[in-house]
Design a protein around this motif. Structure first.
Motif, short mmCIF file in Angstrom:
data_model
loop_
_atom_site.label_atom_id
_atom_site.label_comp_id
_atom_site.label_asym_id
_atom_site.label_seq_id
_atom_site.Cartn_x
_atom_site.Cartn_y
_atom_site.Cartn_z
N GLU A 202 0.85 -1.19 0.00
CA GLU A 202 0.00 0.00 0.00
C GLU A 202 0.88 1.24 0.00
OE1 GLU A 202 -3.30 0.28 -0.14
OE2 GLU A 202 -3.61 -1.89 -0.25
N GLN A 203 0.65 2.16 -0.93
CA GLN A 203 1.40 3.40 -1.01
C GLN A 203 0.42 4.58 -1.01
OE1 GLN A 203 4.19 3.47 -4.25
NE2 GLN A 203 4.95 1.41 -3.86
N ASN A 204 0.35 5.25 0.16
CA ASN A 204 -0.53 6.40 0.32
C ASN A 204 -1.97 6.06 -0.07
OD1 ASN A 204 -0.93 9.08 1.09
ND2 ASN A 204 -0.74 9.84 -1.01
N GLY A 205 -2.43 4.91 0.40
CA GLY A 205 -3.80 4.49 0.13
C GLY A 205 -4.00 3.82 -1.21
N ARG A 206 -2.97 3.74 -2.02
CA ARG A 206 -3.06 3.11 -3.34
C ARG A 206 -2.54 1.68 -3.27
NH1 ARG A 206 -3.11 5.18 -8.51
NH2 ARG A 206 -2.68 7.26 -7.69
N HIS A 207 -3.27 0.74 -3.87
CA HIS A 207 -2.83 -0.66 -3.89
C HIS A 207 -1.84 -0.84 -5.03
CE1 HIS A 207 -2.96 -5.00 -3.48
NE2 HIS A 207 -3.13 -5.08 -4.79
N LEU A 235 11.73 -4.19 -10.35
CA LEU A 235 10.50 -4.93 -10.62
C LEU A 235 9.48 -4.02 -11.30
CD1 LEU A 235 10.12 -6.75 -7.18
CD2 LEU A 235 11.32 -7.54 -9.21
N PRO A 236 8.66 -4.54 -12.20
CA PRO A 236 7.60 -3.72 -12.80
C PRO A 236 6.51 -3.41 -11.79
CG PRO A 236 7.41 -6.00 -13.50
CD PRO A 236 8.70 -5.91 -12.74
N VAL A 237 5.95 -2.21 -11.84
CA VAL A 237 4.88 -1.79 -10.92
C VAL A 237 3.74 -1.16 -11.72
CG1 VAL A 237 6.40 -1.47 -8.93
CG2 VAL A 237 6.03 0.42 -10.51
N GLY A 238 2.61 -0.99 -11.07
CA GLY A 238 1.46 -0.39 -11.71
C GLY A 238 1.60 1.12 -11.86
N GLU A 239 0.73 1.70 -12.64
CA GLU A 239 0.75 3.14 -12.88
C GLU A 239 0.48 3.90 -11.59
OE1 GLU A 239 -1.39 6.46 -15.80
OE2 GLU A 239 -1.96 4.34 -15.89
N GLY A 240 1.28 4.94 -11.33
CA GLY A 240 1.11 5.74 -10.13
C GLY A 240 1.82 5.21 -8.91
N CYS A 241 2.47 4.03 -9.02
CA CYS A 241 3.20 3.45 -7.90
C CYS A 241 4.68 3.79 -8.03
CB CYS A 241 3.01 1.93 -7.86
SG CYS A 241 1.30 1.41 -7.60
N ALA A 242 5.32 3.95 -6.88
CA ALA A 242 6.74 4.25 -6.88
C ALA A 242 7.52 3.05 -7.41
CB ALA A 242 7.20 4.60 -5.47
N PRO A 243 8.65 3.30 -8.10
CA PRO A 243 9.48 2.18 -8.57
C PRO A 243 9.89 1.28 -7.41
CG PRO A 243 10.18 4.25 -9.56
CD PRO A 243 9.18 4.61 -8.51
N ALA A 244 10.08 0.01 -7.69
CA ALA A 244 10.39 -0.96 -6.63
C ALA A 244 11.53 -1.87 -7.05
CB ALA A 244 9.15 -1.79 -6.31
N TRP A 245 12.29 -2.31 -6.04
CA TRP A 245 13.40 -3.23 -6.27
C TRP A 245 13.30 -4.37 -5.25
CZ3 TRP A 245 13.81 1.95 -6.76
CH2 TRP A 245 14.35 2.44 -7.95
N ILE A 246 14.01 -5.47 -5.58
CA ILE A 246 14.13 -6.56 -4.63
C ILE A 246 15.59 -7.00 -4.63
CG2 ILE A 246 13.67 -8.45 -6.25
CD1 ILE A 246 11.96 -9.73 -4.02
N SER A 247 16.08 -7.44 -3.48
CA SER A 247 17.49 -7.81 -3.38
C SER A 247 17.65 -9.07 -2.52
CB SER A 247 18.31 -6.67 -2.75
OG SER A 247 19.65 -7.07 -2.54
#
Length: 254
Positions: A202-207, A235-247
């Motif tokens: 969840e990012q600022n109320g956005r799934h 990693l690919p994310v949805g529109e309006g979501c902050a970029p994400a990584w995994i390590s």
């Protein structure tokens, strides 16, 4: 307090390129009472993901030197809060990268030609010994998990054998699932990170969710062959979501 980084598998780290997003992490400590600390807490907010990671690992290192190691202290992953000033465009979702196994063209076996070739090599003293390069086979570990690396020729597969199920690591699970498939090039592990199910947040109320699949990842083998340091995989994310990584973090033999 100086802080170093310890990363666990499946650590989702949103990028911190905008001031409106902050980062923090929770921690649990079953044995910290003996050094005058509580059993849980939260650190942050921090202005960037890297600052949060550094603070997280620094607290782990500090408590370890005071007699409270990974068995009693368990920091949780850094999480983001807030909304970027300008939504970042979603990165293009590419098809999962598949590492094709190397195939060797087979030649019909000729026993007479083989005997003649061997006799000629012995006669001229030209027996050759194949060079032995670096090898990653065996057991690897970080603060929370055990891994088993299996190599065949230039193909490498690494599976997660054992990991903590609870913050205090009293309960464990044994998933025995692959976390890397690829090959060893010189001292670089190049391949894919298989993710069997979507990673949601969840990012600022956005799934926001990252789809399952196989994503490019790379790790570096140290000169003595006893440490692997993994780079972050985007990693690919949805529109309006902050970029994400995994390590996968940093591993050591043993």
């Amino acid at each position: 307090m100086s802080r170093t980084i310890v990363l666990a598998f499946a650590l989702l780290l949103p990028a911190a390129t905008r001031a409106a997003v902050t980062y923090s992490f929770d921690w649990y400590c079953s044995g910290c009472a003996k050094i005058g600390m509580g059993s849980s807490g939260r650190e942050g907010p921090f202005g960037s993901g890297s600052a949060c990671q550094s603070a997280r690992a620094s607290l782990s290192g500090s408590l370890s030197t005071r007699g409270c190691g990974s068995r009693c202290f368990n920091p949780q992953p850094c999480v983001s809060a807030g909304q970027p000033d300008v939504p970042a465009p979603p990165p293009a979702v590419s098809a999962p990268v598949k590492v094709e196994p190397a195939y060797t063209r087979t030649v019909p076996y000729d026993p007479l030609a083989q005997r003649m070739r061997r006799a000629d090599e012995v006669k001229h003293g030209k027996e050759k010994i194949a060079p032995h390069g670096p090898d990653v086979s065996g057991r690897w570990r970080n603060s929370f998990s055990w891994y088993e690396a299996r190599s065949s020729k230039d193909a490498v597969e690494i599976v997660l054998v054992e990991t903590c199920r609870t913050p205090d690591c009293i309960r464990r699970e044994y998933p025995n699932r692959p976390v890397f498939r690829g090959r060893l090039q010189d001292r670089r592990l190049v391949g894919v990170l298989p993710i069997r199910s979507a990673i949601e947040s969840e990012q600022n109320g956005r799934h926001c969710a990252t789809p399952a699949g196989e994503f490019p990842v790379e790790g570096g083998l140290s000169g003595d062959g006893n440490t692997i340091v993994w780079k972050q995989a985007q990693l690919p994310v949805g529109e309006g979501c902050a970029p994400a990584w995994i390590s996968l973090g940093t591993w050591r033999r043993g």
